[in-house]
Design a protein around this motif. Structure first.
Motif, PDB file in Angstrom:
ATOM      1  N   ARG A   1      36.582  33.017  42.779  1.00  0.00           N
ATOM      2  CA  ARG A   1      37.270  33.409  41.536  1.00  0.00           C
ATOM      3  C   ARG A   1      36.596  34.628  40.905  1.00  0.00           C
ATOM      4  O   ARG A   1      37.276  35.509  40.359  1.00  0.00           O
ATOM      5  CB  ARG A   1      37.293  32.237  40.568  1.00  0.00           C
ATOM      6  CG  ARG A   1      38.154  31.063  41.041  1.00  0.00           C
ATOM      7  CD  ARG A   1      38.256  29.955  40.006  1.00  0.00           C
ATOM      8  NE  ARG A   1      38.937  28.799  40.575  1.00  0.00           N
ATOM      9  CZ  ARG A   1      38.323  27.681  40.975  1.00  0.00           C
ATOM     10  NH1 ARG A   1      36.994  27.568  40.830  1.00  0.00           N
ATOM     11  NH2 ARG A   1      38.997  26.691  41.502  1.00  0.00           N
TER      12      ARG A   1
ATOM     13  N   GLN B   1      37.661  37.575  42.890  1.00  0.00           N
ATOM     14  CA  GLN B   1      39.069  37.876  42.609  1.00  0.00           C
ATOM     15  C   GLN B   1      39.204  38.590  41.268  1.00  0.00           C
ATOM     16  O   GLN B   1      39.985  39.548  41.128  1.00  0.00           O
ATOM     17  CB  GLN B   1      39.894  36.589  42.608  1.00  0.00           C
ATOM     18  CG  GLN B   1      41.401  36.801  42.563  1.00  0.00           C
ATOM     19  CD  GLN B   1      41.915  37.489  43.807  1.00  0.00           C
ATOM     20  OE1 GLN B   1      41.698  37.019  44.926  1.00  0.00           O
ATOM     21  NE2 GLN B   1      42.584  38.605  43.645  1.00  0.00           N
ATOM     22  N   ARG B   2      38.442  38.144  40.257  1.00  0.00           N
ATOM     23  CA  ARG B   2      38.464  38.843  38.973  1.00  0.00           C
ATOM     24  C   ARG B   2      37.933  40.267  39.124  1.00  0.00           C
ATOM     25  O   ARG B   2      38.433  41.207  38.498  1.00  0.00           O
ATOM     26  CB  ARG B   2      37.648  38.068  37.935  1.00  0.00           C
ATOM     27  CG  ARG B   2      38.319  36.802  37.445  1.00  0.00           C
ATOM     28  CD  ARG B   2      37.651  36.250  36.187  1.00  0.00           C
ATOM     29  NE  ARG B   2      36.306  35.749  36.415  1.00  0.00           N
ATOM     30  CZ  ARG B   2      36.029  34.496  36.768  1.00  0.00           C
ATOM     31  NH1 ARG B   2      37.009  33.612  36.941  1.00  0.00           N
ATOM     32  NH2 ARG B   2      34.771  34.106  36.932  1.00  0.00           N
TER      33      ARG B   2
ATOM     34  N   GLU C   1      39.353  41.288  47.137  1.00  0.00           N
ATOM     35  CA  GLU C   1      40.421  40.294  47.213  1.00  0.00           C
ATOM     36  C   GLU C   1      40.331  39.520  48.530  1.00  0.00           C
ATOM     37  O   GLU C   1      40.445  38.291  48.558  1.00  0.00           O
ATOM     38  CB  GLU C   1      41.770  41.008  47.107  1.00  0.00           C
ATOM     39  CG  GLU C   1      42.980  40.105  47.212  1.00  0.00           C
ATOM     40  CD  GLU C   1      44.266  40.922  47.197  1.00  0.00           C
ATOM     41  OE1 GLU C   1      45.031  40.785  46.233  1.00  0.00           O
ATOM     42  OE2 GLU C   1      44.494  41.699  48.151  1.00  0.00           O
TER      43      GLU C   1
ATOM     44  N   ALA D   1      37.238  37.311  48.559  1.00  0.00           N
ATOM     45  CA  ALA D   1      37.402  36.212  47.596  1.00  0.00           C
ATOM     46  C   ALA D   1      38.063  35.014  48.267  1.00  0.00           C
ATOM     47  O   ALA D   1      37.703  33.861  48.012  1.00  0.00           O
ATOM     48  CB  ALA D   1      38.235  36.686  46.405  1.00  0.00           C
ATOM     49  N   GLY D   2      39.016  35.297  49.129  1.00  0.00           N
ATOM     50  CA  GLY D   2      39.718  34.225  49.831  1.00  0.00           C
ATOM     51  C   GLY D   2      38.912  33.575  50.933  1.00  0.00           C
ATOM     52  O   GLY D   2      39.296  32.523  51.455  1.00  0.00           O
TER      53      GLY D   2
END
Length: 499
Positions: A87, A90-91, A130, A133-134
């Motif tokens: 998270r 991602q932020r 991104e 992040a996953g």
């Protein structure tokens, strides 16, 4: 351009600077000056003049950054669930997007590259965070069948504090490419950007902090390679090093890391061939060739710097290619010309010297071959986009990395000769192939010694594709899920489960 982007560009072009740039190292969650108080200038390659200053670090600053990273490994960062790490990343990706225009203008002003290229690099950095992040909560081990009485499994642990030596040609891209997987794996990081291009790495560290990264997890120390880079790669508190740069400096990094047995990923130079057959889609090959060698003024480790072309097509292809090259406009990167400046006066002198020496040895210039000066180019560091046909494939202009907008030409008559020419240097980073013959394309992709091969498009793929070289181009892979492996260590656990 948007109104905000246009305003930033006008500010930079009118005043020669950008207000509000970070001036200190980013250590333990905040910007701070060097222990010595020393500072350095950063130069605008399009003008050849200083536009900002930044902290010049040394061993004391490196020590502080490494100590902050080691403390962070024992704090809240260690206890965060992988999903929460994801998270935060991602932020960070979202914040990079929100600040994309400012980041791109700073990147263009600092490195010299075209604004449109810098915008692409920033978008790529956001995509990198991104992507990783996953991956945070999908980095898992395996179980092993040891029989009914035992249970075996592996666990991926963060390797520790990682050092990242960032080059000047792709500052934000390379910073993101190393930091994102290291953070996804749970490491703490210390980055040392090139002294020519320090600012977007500092801005990125601040963005990560805004995204929720705990203090000390991401640290950036600026300064020269001698004063800041050398103490970083030889530091006993560093557990892993990711280095991108020249072969000579990479060898020095290996030697510095050896006494501590520090693990390494090295992405070094390239002299990548683009093999063009007579049956290719000529328009696609021409467009790909222009991008392969003249993007970022040829200052790309994976640049397609050698045109290996079938003789029956050579004359026609070179005529069209030369016409396109001659039509390229040169100018300040923020004006989005056909091609921007090279990064420094030293790099300009190196390119000029290598081409002049090749001509003295009998190489034929198809176009270019000199500095570009006068008019709107002012005192900037510009070199004409160049096509040169050497007298021999053993010539230094073929064998050595120029790192500039210089394309060499090597004709061939057979597939076997094309392969021999493609593999005819000490590098093995990237190769391109243009042909309509599916079998031939894949035979060459199989037999060319390179870490990455593009077929009928250059610079294909993205963050999902592993990237790295063979031979003098280095070892290890970045990007993709393979990139995560650099930042973990595998622990095996075997247990007896019955009496």
């Amino acid at each position: 351009m948007s109104a905000s982007l246009d305003a930033l560009v006008q500010e930079a072009l009118t005043t020669g600077r950008i207000a509000g740039l970070p001036g200190g190292h980013f250590v333990d969650g905040r910007f701070q000056p060097s222990h010595s108080g020393a500072r350095m200038d950063s130069f605008d390659p399009g003008r050849g003049t200083a536009f900002a200053s930044f902290a010049a670090g040394d061993t004391a600053d490196v020590d502080a950054a490494v100590e902050a990273g080691r403390r962070a490994l024992k704090g809240r960062w260690r206890d965060l669930k992988p999903a929460e790490r994801g998270r935060i990343l991602q932020r960070a990706a979202a914040l990079i997007g929100e600040n994309a225009e400012r980041l791109a203008v700073v990147e263009s002003l600092d490195s010299g590259k075209k604004l449109v290229e810098a915008l692409g690099d920033v978008r790529g950095a956001a995509r990198t965070f991104e992507y990783y992040a996953g991956a945070c909560d999908k980095l898992h081990g395996d179980t092993m069948p040891l029989g009914r009485d035992h249970f075996g499994m592996t666990v991926h642990e963060p390797v520790g504090v990682t050092a990242h030596i960032i080059p000047w040609n792709y500052p934000i891209s390379t910073t993101a490419r190393g930091l994102a997987p290291a953070l996804a794996a749970g490491c703490a990081v210390v980055a040392k950007p090139a002294e020519q291009t320090p600012f977007t790495a500092l801005m990125l560290a601040d963005i990560l902090h805004q995204a929720g990264l705990p203090d000390g997890v991401c640290n950036v120390v600026t300064g020269t390679g001698r004063e800041a880079g050398a103490p970083l790669v030889s530091h006993t508190g560093i557990d892993q090093i990711t280095f991108t740069g020249s072969v000579a400096t990479g060898i020095g990094v290996m030697q510095a890391a050896a006494p501590n047995v520090t693990q390494l990923v090295l992405e070094l130079g390239g002299k990548s061939p683009v093999v063009v057959f007579a049956d290719c889609n000529i328009e696609a090959a021409l467009s790909g060739m222009m991008e392969a060698i003249y993007e970022n003024a040829g200052q790309i480790c994976s640049a397609g710097s050698r045109l290996v072309i079938e003789k029956s097509l050579s004359e026609t292809f070179l005529a069209h290619l030369t016409e396109r090259v001659c039509a390229l406009t040169l100018g300040h990167g923020l004006t989005n010309p056909g091609m921007g400046p090279v990064n420094s006066a030293a790099q300009l002198a190196k390119i000029e010297g290598m081409v002049a020496s090749a001509v003295e040895r009998g190489a034929k210039l198809h176009t270019g071959g000199a500095r570009a000066e006068g008019g709107a180019l002012g005192q900037g560091w510009f070199y004409q986009p160049t096509i040169i046909e050497p007298s021999s494939s053993s010539d230094a202009i073929v064998q050595e990395e120029v790192f500039g907008p210089v394309l060499t030409v090597q004709p061939f008559e057979s597939e076997e000769e094309a392969l021999a020419l493609a593999n005819g240097t000490s590098y093995g980073l990237v190769a391109g192939i243009y042909t309509a013959d599916f079998g031939r394309a894949h035979r060459l992709a199989r037999d060319i010694d390179a870490g990455q091969v593009f077929i009928n498009e250059y610079f294909a793929g993205g963050i999902e594709m592993p990237f790295g070289g063979n031979r003098k181009s280095g070892f290890g892979r970045e990007k993709g899920l393979d990139g995560l492996k650099n930042y973990t260590r595998v622990k095996s656990i075997a247990a007896r489960i019955s009496g």
